[in-house]
Scaffold this motif. Sequence first.
Motif, short mmCIF file in Angstrom:
data_model
loop_
_atom_site.label_atom_id
_atom_site.label_comp_id
_atom_site.label_asym_id
_atom_site.label_seq_id
_atom_site.Cartn_x
_atom_site.Cartn_y
_atom_site.Cartn_z
N VAL A 12 0.85 -1.20 0.00
CA VAL A 12 0.00 0.00 0.00
C VAL A 12 0.88 1.25 0.00
O VAL A 12 0.65 2.18 -0.78
N ILE A 13 1.91 1.25 0.84
CA ILE A 13 2.84 2.39 0.89
C ILE A 13 3.45 2.61 -0.50
O ILE A 13 3.51 3.74 -1.00
N ALA A 14 3.89 1.53 -1.12
CA ALA A 14 4.51 1.63 -2.45
C ALA A 14 3.55 2.24 -3.47
O ALA A 14 3.94 3.10 -4.27
N ASN A 15 2.30 1.81 -3.43
CA ASN A 15 1.29 2.38 -4.34
C ASN A 15 1.16 3.88 -4.14
O ASN A 15 1.14 4.66 -5.10
N ARG A 16 1.07 4.27 -2.87
CA ARG A 16 0.82 5.68 -2.56
C ARG A 16 2.04 6.54 -2.91
O ARG A 16 1.91 7.66 -3.37
N ILE A 17 3.24 5.99 -2.69
CA ILE A 17 4.45 6.74 -3.06
C ILE A 17 4.51 6.95 -4.56
O ILE A 17 4.74 8.06 -5.05
N LEU A 18 4.30 5.88 -5.31
CA LEU A 18 4.41 6.00 -6.77
C LEU A 18 3.40 7.00 -7.32
O LEU A 18 3.68 7.72 -8.28
N ALA A 19 2.21 7.05 -6.70
CA ALA A 19 1.21 8.02 -7.13
C ALA A 19 1.66 9.43 -6.77
O ALA A 19 1.62 10.35 -7.61
N HIS A 20 2.11 9.60 -5.53
CA HIS A 20 2.47 10.94 -5.08
C HIS A 20 3.68 11.49 -5.82
O HIS A 20 3.80 12.70 -6.02
N GLU A 21 4.58 10.62 -6.25
CA GLU A 21 5.77 11.06 -6.98
C GLU A 21 5.52 11.12 -8.49
O GLU A 21 6.46 11.24 -9.28
N ASN A 22 4.27 10.99 -8.90
CA ASN A 22 3.88 11.12 -10.31
C ASN A 22 4.49 10.06 -11.23
O ASN A 22 4.70 10.30 -12.41
N VAL A 23 4.80 8.90 -10.68
CA VAL A 23 5.28 7.80 -11.52
C VAL A 23 4.08 7.09 -12.15
O VAL A 23 4.13 6.63 -13.28
N VAL A 24 3.00 6.99 -11.39
CA VAL A 24 1.75 6.43 -11.89
C VAL A 24 0.64 7.47 -11.73
O VAL A 24 0.78 8.41 -10.95
N ALA A 44 -2.88 -5.06 -6.09
CA ALA A 44 -4.20 -4.47 -5.79
C ALA A 44 -5.24 -4.88 -6.83
O ALA A 44 -4.89 -5.24 -7.95
N ARG A 45 -6.49 -4.81 -6.44
CA ARG A 45 -7.57 -4.93 -7.41
C ARG A 45 -7.50 -3.72 -8.34
O ARG A 45 -6.70 -2.81 -8.11
N SER A 46 -8.35 -3.68 -9.37
CA SER A 46 -8.28 -2.62 -10.36
C SER A 46 -8.75 -1.30 -9.76
O SER A 46 -9.93 -0.95 -9.83
N VAL A 47 -7.80 -0.58 -9.15
CA VAL A 47 -8.09 0.72 -8.53
C VAL A 47 -6.83 1.57 -8.73
O VAL A 47 -5.72 1.03 -8.87
N SER A 48 -6.99 2.89 -8.79
CA SER A 48 -5.83 3.75 -8.99
C SER A 48 -4.91 3.69 -7.78
O SER A 48 -5.38 3.67 -6.64
N PRO A 49 -3.59 3.68 -8.02
CA PRO A 49 -2.62 3.48 -6.92
C PRO A 49 -2.79 4.44 -5.75
O PRO A 49 -2.59 4.06 -4.61
N GLU A 50 -3.16 5.67 -6.02
CA GLU A 50 -3.30 6.65 -4.94
C GLU A 50 -4.42 6.27 -3.97
O GLU A 50 -4.44 6.70 -2.82
N MET A 51 -5.35 5.44 -4.43
CA MET A 51 -6.52 5.11 -3.61
C MET A 51 -6.44 3.73 -2.98
O MET A 51 -7.38 3.30 -2.31
N VAL A 52 -5.31 3.04 -3.17
CA VAL A 52 -5.21 1.67 -2.66
C VAL A 52 -5.14 1.64 -1.13
O VAL A 52 -4.38 2.39 -0.52
N VAL A 53 -5.95 0.77 -0.53
CA VAL A 53 -5.91 0.52 0.92
C VAL A 53 -5.74 -1.00 1.12
O VAL A 53 -5.97 -1.78 0.18
N PRO A 54 -5.30 -1.43 2.33
CA PRO A 54 -4.96 -2.85 2.51
C PRO A 54 -6.01 -3.85 2.03
O PRO A 54 -5.65 -4.87 1.41
N PRO A 55 -7.30 -3.62 2.25
CA PRO A 55 -8.27 -4.63 1.77
C PRO A 55 -8.32 -4.78 0.25
O PRO A 55 -8.91 -5.75 -0.25
N ASP A 56 -7.73 -3.83 -0.48
CA ASP A 56 -7.74 -3.93 -1.95
C ASP A 56 -6.75 -4.95 -2.48
O ASP A 56 -6.77 -5.28 -3.67
N ILE A 57 -5.83 -5.42 -1.63
CA ILE A 57 -4.77 -6.29 -2.13
C ILE A 57 -5.31 -7.70 -2.39
O ILE A 57 -5.92 -8.33 -1.53
N MET A 58 -5.07 -8.17 -3.61
CA MET A 58 -5.48 -9.52 -4.02
C MET A 58 -4.22 -10.39 -4.12
O MET A 58 -3.11 -9.89 -4.13
N GLU A 59 -4.44 -11.71 -4.21
CA GLU A 59 -3.33 -12.64 -4.40
C GLU A 59 -3.50 -13.37 -5.74
O GLU A 59 -4.62 -13.74 -6.10
#
Length: 240
Positions: A12-24, A44-59
């Motif tokens: 989740v942290i990685a998703n939020r960092i990549l969004a905040h740093e404009n990589v995604v 994550a499920r199909s959701v934008s990285p900036e909005m990912v929260v732990p329950p969004d993570i799929m396997e």
Amino acid sequence: MTDLERARADLVIANRILAHENVVDAYGHVSVRDPRDAKRFLLARSVSPEMVVPPDIMEFDLEGNALGGDARQPYLERFIHAAIYEARPEVLAVVHAHAEEVLPFGITGAPLRPVIHSGSFMGEQVPVWDIRDKFGDTNMLVTNLPQGRDLATRLGGNNVALMRGHGFVAAARSLIEVVRMSVYVPRNARVQMAAMQLGAVKPLSRGEIAARNAGYKPQSPETWRAWEYWATRAGCKELL
Ligand code: MN
């Protein structure tokens, strides 16, 4: 916290960092290999990285199938991740992004090269994968395993590959490492582009790249410093 919970929080942290740093932006994704089972990965499920929260993570398994009967909509391009984990046992984290700065290097003959110290982690060579070479006219997306495997083959043992007219993939031994690489590859591309307008470019030498790799320590305070900084900027310090 279990290993799985830690991996999920870090993802989740990685998703939020990549969004905040404009990589995604709305698109692009990051995954991590399952710490309990090397034949699975978390994404994550199909959701934008900036909005990912732990329950969004799929396997997923290494063919890109969702596990545990999870019927939520996955990313169409999850096969990028599946195929790279399949091909590269040492890789523990993968990013796919569309960062605009790298795109010119995928559609011209100009090679992307490490030209700044923080760009050294892309390595000496950055191959370009063209989906059309093997699959003809497509919608440009990696939507099945054969396409993912072809991309993984082009990536080979490198850390980064460009995808013609689309974006890039980065693969590393940890989430922190793949995030750092994904933040600096577009910045390196921007510097290289500016430099090319001024004159001939002098990339890092093989020896300089090797020296920086030799000095990289995954658990060092310097490595953690950037992760903590980016996570705090991205507003998810509480997940650290
Ligand atoms: Mn894509």
